[in-house]
Design a protein around this motif. Structure first.
Motif: not given
Length: 156
Positions: A106-114
């Motif tokens: 998972v791209p780090i920039a998208e982790v908090l969107d999961k």
């Protein structure tokens, strides 16, 4: 009290971390699991990570020590501790299949969107942006709703 270890494995070249999508709620976590009797937390995280991913962690560093409490009204139903590591080097071949869920870079920039447990957002936000240890206590209801937390240092 149950003890659990897990690790955030970063692929710096691709700016990604390896996550595991659990089937129960479709929540994302990082690979890890229960410590065995007599095992150190570092031995546990290396063993558990390899069992779930096929990868050997190289020099994982402790970044979080957390207590989780599940309460029903004022009664403690369950309590466990989790030791979260971070690592940027591994060797081996990633499993195509993991019985615990789906492995995904998972791209780090998208982790908090999961989708994930509410308290995990605080952990990822801190650990991915800081190099010092985070301590915390998270209190949940039996249906996995976060009702209180205490973090040291406090998250911004």
């Amino acid at each position: 009290m149950q003890r659990v270890t897990n690790c955030i494995l970063k692929d710096e070249s691709k700016n990604q971390i390896l996550m595991l999508k659990k089937p129960r709620y479709g929540w994302y976590v990082v690979p890890g699991g229960k410590m065995e009797q007599g095992e150190s937390i570092k031995q546990s995280v290396v063993r558990e990570f390899k069992e779930e991913t096929g990868l050997d962690l190289i020099n994982p560093e402790l970044r979080g020590v957390f207590t989780f409490v599940v309460m029903d009204q004022l009664e403690i139903m369950r309590e466990w501790m989790m030791f979260t590591f971070i690592c940027d080097t591994s060797k081996g071949a990633l499993f195509d299949y993991c019985k615990e869920g789906e492995l995904e870079w998972v791209p780090i920039a998208e982790v908090l969107d999961k989708p994930m447990a509410e308290g995990d957002y605080f952990m990822f936000k801190h650990i991915l942006a800081n190099e010092h240890l985070l301590y915390g206590t998270f209190i949940y209801t039996p249906d996995d709703r976060l009702i209180d937390l205490n973090l040291d240092p406090p998250c911004q």
